[in-house]
Design a protein around this motif. Structure first.
Motif, PDB file in Angstrom:
ATOM      1  N   TYR A  51       0.835  -1.202   0.000  1.00  0.00           N
ATOM      2  CA  TYR A  51       0.000   0.000   0.000  1.00  0.00           C
ATOM      3  C   TYR A  51       0.868   1.250   0.000  1.00  0.00           C
ATOM      4  CZ  TYR A  51      -3.516  -3.340   1.597  1.00  0.00           C
ATOM      5  OH  TYR A  51      -4.352  -4.413   1.700  1.00  0.00           O
ATOM      6  N   GLU A  52       0.257   2.370  -0.386  1.00  0.00           N
ATOM      7  CA  GLU A  52       0.899   3.685  -0.304  1.00  0.00           C
ATOM      8  C   GLU A  52       0.008   4.604   0.517  1.00  0.00           C
ATOM      9  OE1 GLU A  52       1.243   5.223  -4.254  1.00  0.00           O
ATOM     10  OE2 GLU A  52       2.923   3.927  -4.764  1.00  0.00           O
ATOM     11  N   ILE A  53       0.632   5.442   1.311  1.00  0.00           N
ATOM     12  CA  ILE A  53      -0.110   6.467   2.042  1.00  0.00           C
ATOM     13  C   ILE A  53      -0.399   7.617   1.086  1.00  0.00           C
ATOM     14  CG2 ILE A  53       0.092   8.240   3.840  1.00  0.00           C
ATOM     15  CD1 ILE A  53      -0.474   5.539   4.968  1.00  0.00           C
ATOM     16  N   VAL A  54      -1.642   8.055   1.060  1.00  0.00           N
ATOM     17  CA  VAL A  54      -2.013   9.217   0.272  1.00  0.00           C
ATOM     18  C   VAL A  54      -1.955  10.458   1.152  1.00  0.00           C
ATOM     19  CG1 VAL A  54      -3.896  10.332  -1.017  1.00  0.00           C
ATOM     20  CG2 VAL A  54      -3.471   7.865  -1.272  1.00  0.00           C
ATOM     21  N   ARG A  55      -2.546  10.345   2.358  1.00  0.00           N
ATOM     22  CA  ARG A  55      -2.582  11.502   3.259  1.00  0.00           C
ATOM     23  C   ARG A  55      -2.874  11.016   4.672  1.00  0.00           C
ATOM     24  NH1 ARG A  55      -7.043  15.579   1.598  1.00  0.00           N
ATOM     25  NH2 ARG A  55      -8.405  13.917   2.292  1.00  0.00           N
ATOM     26  N   VAL A  56      -2.292  11.716   5.647  1.00  0.00           N
ATOM     27  CA  VAL A  56      -2.597  11.495   7.059  1.00  0.00           C
ATOM     28  C   VAL A  56      -2.983  12.846   7.628  1.00  0.00           C
ATOM     29  CG1 VAL A  56      -1.695  10.805   9.315  1.00  0.00           C
ATOM     30  CG2 VAL A  56      -0.953   9.587   7.267  1.00  0.00           C
ATOM     31  N   ARG A  57      -4.150  12.887   8.296  1.00  0.00           N
ATOM     32  CA  ARG A  57      -4.552  14.158   8.906  1.00  0.00           C
ATOM     33  C   ARG A  57      -5.457  13.903  10.097  1.00  0.00           C
ATOM     34  NH1 ARG A  57      -8.876  16.886   4.700  1.00  0.00           N
ATOM     35  NH2 ARG A  57     -10.292  15.120   4.645  1.00  0.00           N
ATOM     36  N   MET A  58      -5.514  14.905  10.978  1.00  0.00           N
ATOM     37  CA  MET A  58      -6.370  14.842  12.153  1.00  0.00           C
ATOM     38  C   MET A  58      -7.610  15.676  11.860  1.00  0.00           C
ATOM     39  SD  MET A  58      -6.639  13.476  15.166  1.00  0.00           S
ATOM     40  CE  MET A  58      -5.007  13.039  15.786  1.00  0.00           C
ATOM     41  N   LEU A  59      -8.760  15.084  12.074  1.00  0.00           N
ATOM     42  CA  LEU A  59     -10.036  15.753  11.847  1.00  0.00           C
ATOM     43  C   LEU A  59     -10.731  15.972  13.183  1.00  0.00           C
ATOM     44  CD1 LEU A  59     -11.256  13.460   8.920  1.00  0.00           C
ATOM     45  CD2 LEU A  59     -10.148  15.688   8.713  1.00  0.00           C
ATOM     46  N   GLY A  60     -11.489  17.058  13.295  1.00  0.00           N
ATOM     47  CA  GLY A  60     -12.274  17.316  14.503  1.00  0.00           C
ATOM     48  C   GLY A  60     -11.467  17.959  15.602  1.00  0.00           C
ATOM     49  N   ARG A  61     -12.180  18.504  16.554  1.00  0.00           N
ATOM     50  CA  ARG A  61     -11.529  19.136  17.710  1.00  0.00           C
ATOM     51  C   ARG A  61     -11.888  18.415  19.007  1.00  0.00           C
ATOM     52  NH1 ARG A  61      -8.740  23.564  16.249  1.00  0.00           N
ATOM     53  NH2 ARG A  61      -9.445  24.686  14.407  1.00  0.00           N
ATOM     54  N   ARG A  62     -13.156  18.240  19.251  1.00  0.00           N
ATOM     55  CA  ARG A  62     -13.580  17.540  20.474  1.00  0.00           C
ATOM     56  C   ARG A  62     -13.454  16.033  20.302  1.00  0.00           C
ATOM     57  NH1 ARG A  62     -17.496  20.415  24.231  1.00  0.00           N
ATOM     58  NH2 ARG A  62     -17.167  22.578  23.667  1.00  0.00           N
ATOM     59  N   LYS A  63     -14.095  15.526  19.274  1.00  0.00           N
ATOM     60  CA  LYS A  63     -13.992  14.105  18.955  1.00  0.00           C
ATOM     61  C   LYS A  63     -13.022  13.990  17.782  1.00  0.00           C
ATOM     62  CE  LYS A  63     -16.507  10.094  17.469  1.00  0.00           C
ATOM     63  NZ  LYS A  63     -17.590   9.642  16.641  1.00  0.00           N
ATOM     64  N   ARG A  64     -11.770  13.724  18.095  1.00  0.00           N
ATOM     65  CA  ARG A  64     -10.726  13.716  17.075  1.00  0.00           C
ATOM     66  C   ARG A  64     -10.673  12.370  16.350  1.00  0.00           C
ATOM     67  NH1 ARG A  64      -5.279  15.466  19.389  1.00  0.00           N
ATOM     68  NH2 ARG A  64      -5.643  13.624  20.625  1.00  0.00           N
ATOM     69  N   THR A  65     -10.419  12.463  15.051  1.00  0.00           N
ATOM     70  CA  THR A  65     -10.274  11.276  14.219  1.00  0.00           C
ATOM     71  C   THR A  65      -8.980  11.406  13.436  1.00  0.00           C
ATOM     72  OG1 THR A  65     -12.677  11.050  13.985  1.00  0.00           O
ATOM     73  CG2 THR A  65     -11.307   9.916  12.366  1.00  0.00           C
ATOM     74  N   LEU A  66      -8.119  10.422  13.578  1.00  0.00           N
ATOM     75  CA  LEU A  66      -6.908  10.362  12.777  1.00  0.00           C
ATOM     76  C   LEU A  66      -7.269   9.610  11.503  1.00  0.00           C
ATOM     77  CD1 LEU A  66      -3.850  10.801  12.419  1.00  0.00           C
ATOM     78  CD2 LEU A  66      -3.534   8.537  13.446  1.00  0.00           C
ATOM     79  N   GLN A  67      -7.235  10.321  10.377  1.00  0.00           N
ATOM     80  CA  GLN A  67      -7.577   9.717   9.102  1.00  0.00           C
ATOM     81  C   GLN A  67      -6.294   9.392   8.345  1.00  0.00           C
ATOM     82  OE1 GLN A  67      -8.646  12.019   5.560  1.00  0.00           O
ATOM     83  NE2 GLN A  67     -10.613  10.939   5.610  1.00  0.00           N
ATOM     84  N   ALA A  68      -6.151   8.124   8.011  1.00  0.00           N
ATOM     85  CA  ALA A  68      -5.045   7.690   7.162  1.00  0.00           C
ATOM     86  C   ALA A  68      -5.669   7.204   5.863  1.00  0.00           C
ATOM     87  CB  ALA A  68      -4.243   6.580   7.829  1.00  0.00           C
ATOM     88  N   MET A  69      -5.345   7.898   4.790  1.00  0.00           N
ATOM     89  CA  MET A  69      -5.877   7.545   3.477  1.00  0.00           C
ATOM     90  C   MET A  69      -4.787   6.783   2.739  1.00  0.00           C
ATOM     91  SD  MET A  69      -7.489  10.187   0.695  1.00  0.00           S
ATOM     92  CE  MET A  69      -8.769  10.764   1.800  1.00  0.00           C
ATOM     93  N   ALA A  70      -5.145   5.625   2.214  1.00  0.00           N
ATOM     94  CA  ALA A  70      -4.157   4.775   1.545  1.00  0.00           C
ATOM     95  C   ALA A  70      -4.745   4.202   0.269  1.00  0.00           C
ATOM     96  CB  ALA A  70      -3.726   3.643   2.477  1.00  0.00           C
ATOM     97  N   GLU A  71      -3.847   3.732  -0.604  1.00  0.00           N
ATOM     98  CA  GLU A  71      -4.274   3.048  -1.815  1.00  0.00           C
ATOM     99  C   GLU A  71      -3.324   1.896  -2.085  1.00  0.00           C
ATOM    100  OE1 GLU A  71      -4.264   5.809  -5.065  1.00  0.00           O
ATOM    101  OE2 GLU A  71      -2.189   6.365  -4.744  1.00  0.00           O
ATOM    102  N   ARG A  72      -3.791   0.978  -2.887  1.00  0.00           N
ATOM    103  CA  ARG A  72      -2.970  -0.174  -3.234  1.00  0.00           C
ATOM    104  C   ARG A  72      -1.886   0.260  -4.221  1.00  0.00           C
ATOM    105  NH1 ARG A  72      -5.776  -5.508  -2.807  1.00  0.00           N
ATOM    106  NH2 ARG A  72      -4.300  -6.050  -4.434  1.00  0.00           N
ATOM    107  N   ARG A  73      -0.698  -0.284  -4.068  1.00  0.00           N
ATOM    108  CA  ARG A  73       0.399   0.058  -4.976  1.00  0.00           C
ATOM    109  C   ARG A  73       0.163  -0.508  -6.374  1.00  0.00           C
ATOM    110  NH1 ARG A  73       6.050  -0.674  -2.177  1.00  0.00           N
ATOM    111  NH2 ARG A  73       6.650   0.788  -3.781  1.00  0.00           N
ATOM    112  N   ASP A  74      -0.631  -1.586  -6.467  1.00  0.00           N
ATOM    113  CA  ASP A  74      -0.934  -2.156  -7.783  1.00  0.00           C
ATOM    114  C   ASP A  74      -2.099  -1.416  -8.455  1.00  0.00           C
ATOM    115  OD1 ASP A  74      -3.227  -3.084  -6.456  1.00  0.00           O
ATOM    116  OD2 ASP A  74      -2.644  -5.199  -6.564  1.00  0.00           O
ATOM    117  N   ARG A  75      -2.613  -0.382  -7.791  1.00  0.00           N
ATOM    118  CA  ARG A  75      -3.669   0.505  -8.291  1.00  0.00           C
ATOM    119  C   ARG A  75      -5.028  -0.175  -8.431  1.00  0.00           C
ATOM    120  NH1 ARG A  75      -0.640   3.951  -6.386  1.00  0.00           N
ATOM    121  NH2 ARG A  75       0.901   4.976  -7.696  1.00  0.00           N
TER     122      ARG A  75
END
Length: 163
Positions: free
Chosen positions: A20-44
């Motif tokens: 897999y490849e990481i597309v983006r990592v970001r933190m969403l929300g302030r009170r209820k925080r969510t760590l979003q890791a967006m990924a895709e397959r390397r074979d597409r």
């Protein structure tokens, strides 16, 4: 932002080993925080629920051991989807010929938003052909960019499972 780079650096080697490849990592929300890791397959090939579950188990374990985030949060693993964000120069190269909408950090010719076809990448600039002609946009002036869902993008994705 620096913390997200640290997390991305932490999880990237394991995910690359898994295909897999990481597309983006970001933190969403302030009170209820969510760590979003967006990924895709390397074979597409398209991501499945099983892919996301597998990534979630590995990322959870890595974050539990290193504990880089203060406080509570939920982990969300997602795929970028067909109208995916464009983060790195490699994304712009990969999707040359497709339409993107771009938010700028600093105005260019009085504009904060640009929409047009990605036509080239030179050095650290992306060239976009919009209704007003071509515009060179420095990659460090792009605060947000994503593909626009078009018939061409759908067809390119359907042809080989990827664009």
């Amino acid at each position: 932002m620096e913390r997200m780079r640290e997390i991305e650096d932490l999880i990237t080697p394991a995910l690359e080993t898994m295909g897999y490849e990481i597309v983006r990592v970001r933190m969403l929300g302030r009170r209820k925080r969510t760590l979003q890791a967006m990924a895709e397959r390397r074979d597409r090939r398209p991501m499945t629920v099983d892919d996301c579950a597998e990534i979630s188990r590995v990322v959870s374990a890595l974050l539990d051991v290193s504990d880089p985030i203060y406080g509570s949060y939920e982990l969300e693993i997602s795929s970028p989807g067909i109208d995916r964000p464009l983060i790195r120069m490699a994304d712009f190269r990969r999707f040359t010929g497709h339409v993107a909408k771009i938010e700028l950090s600093r105005r260019i010719d009085g504009r904060r938003r640009v929409r047009g076809r990605i036509v080239a990448q030179e050095g650290d600039h992306v060239r976009i052909h919009g209704d007003d002609g071509e515009m060179d946009v420095p990659i460090d002036n792009i605060s947000d960019a994503q593909l626009v869902l078009t018939d061409e993008l759908i067809a390119a994705t359907a042809e080989g499972g990827h664009a």
